[in-house]
Write a protein that holds these residues in place. Sequence first.
Motif, PDB file in Angstrom:
ATOM      1  N   GLU A 204     -58.239  15.412 -12.545  1.00 59.14           N
ATOM      2  CA  GLU A 204     -58.693  14.543 -11.700  1.00 59.14           C
ATOM      3  C   GLU A 204     -59.763  14.681 -10.671  1.00 59.14           C
ATOM      4  N   ALA A 205     -60.687  13.823 -10.882  1.00 56.50           N
ATOM      5  CA  ALA A 205     -61.973  13.944  -9.799  1.00 56.50           C
ATOM      6  C   ALA A 205     -61.680  13.525  -8.477  1.00 56.50           C
ATOM      7  N   ILE A 206     -61.536  14.540  -7.630  1.00 57.71           N
ATOM      8  CA  ILE A 206     -61.296  13.936  -6.011  1.00 57.71           C
ATOM      9  C   ILE A 206     -62.561  13.479  -5.429  1.00 57.71           C
ATOM     10  N   LEU A 207     -63.854  13.897  -5.958  1.00 57.71           N
ATOM     11  CA  LEU A 207     -64.942  13.331  -5.340  1.00 57.71           C
ATOM     12  C   LEU A 207     -65.785  13.664  -6.655  1.00 57.71           C
ATOM     13  N   THR A 208     -66.516  12.559  -6.866  1.00 58.63           N
ATOM     14  CA  THR A 208     -67.214  12.542  -8.122  1.00 58.63           C
ATOM     15  C   THR A 208     -68.843  12.349  -7.626  1.00 58.63           C
ATOM     16  N   ALA A 209     -69.879  13.206  -8.317  1.00 52.58           N
ATOM     17  CA  ALA A 209     -71.250  13.113  -7.974  1.00 52.58           C
ATOM     18  C   ALA A 209     -71.490  11.828  -8.434  1.00 52.58           C
ATOM     19  N   PRO A 210     -72.704  11.072  -7.339  1.00 54.61           N
ATOM     20  CA  PRO A 210     -73.128   9.972  -7.703  1.00 54.61           C
ATOM     21  C   PRO A 210     -73.941   9.857  -9.179  1.00 54.61           C
ATOM     22  N   LYS A 211     -73.907   8.785  -9.899  1.00 50.44           N
ATOM     23  CA  LYS A 211     -74.880   8.775 -11.082  1.00 50.44           C
ATOM     24  C   LYS A 211     -76.307   8.671 -10.793  1.00 50.44           C
ATOM     25  N   ARG A 212     -76.511   8.127  -9.243  1.00 54.35           N
ATOM     26  CA  ARG A 212     -77.768   7.575  -9.007  1.00 54.35           C
ATOM     27  C   ARG A 212     -77.872   7.889  -7.482  1.00 54.35           C
ATOM     28  N   LEU A 213     -78.928   8.552  -6.977  1.00 50.49           N
ATOM     29  CA  LEU A 213     -79.193   8.485  -5.308  1.00 50.49           C
ATOM     30  C   LEU A 213     -80.058   7.524  -5.041  1.00 50.49           C
ATOM     31  N   GLN A 214     -79.425   6.559  -4.097  1.00 49.16           N
ATOM     32  CA  GLN A 214     -80.099   5.381  -3.777  1.00 49.16           C
ATOM     33  C   GLN A 214     -80.540   5.528  -2.038  1.00 49.16           C
TER      34      GLN A 214
END
Length: 186
Positions: free
Chosen positions: A77-87
């Motif tokens: 399970e991902a507890i915290l997922t890196a964003p796909k895009r930095l906005q």
Amino acid sequence: MRADIYEDLWEVEAETFQTLPPDAGHTAYPYVPLAASGSAQMVSLRTVVLENQWTRITVCPDLGGAIIGWQDLRTEEAILTAPKRLQPEAGGPRGTTVRAGIQWQTWPDERRLMTGRVDFRIHADESEDGAVAVYLHEHLAGVAAQWTACLTLEPDSAALRVEVRLQNLSLLPLRLDSGFSVAGAR
């Protein structure tokens, strides 16, 4: 079982910043103010991965030392997922900021390098059952202070130990509150 630590690259789409002319009266000083450019490109950001048999934690020194990923390896399970895009969004002392992952913050002023690189060093205990750690450091520009954080992962625990030291570098009293923001929450 031994904990492991290594450097990696995070390939992510990011809206680029436009630099504005330097201004000694701007809150960004001595850094230049920033604005969102409106265009995006793929960027490579340095990361440090701390891993043992229970968890994998990804720290991004190129994004102010933010923890951008946390994976429970027992359950996948991902507890915290890196964003796909930095906005980027408007705000912060430089005019634009990026909020991602778990970030170290200071108040009343947000750190000027929240979206930039902080110094880092990795450490792996040489023993078979040794812990691993990443040390993060930043001199707070415009403030006579610096902070150092040590993020440690023991080989036999899924917990990340976080030690942060905020140091006043002047002889004068300095009020500088600090804490964490999670995934952009304020």
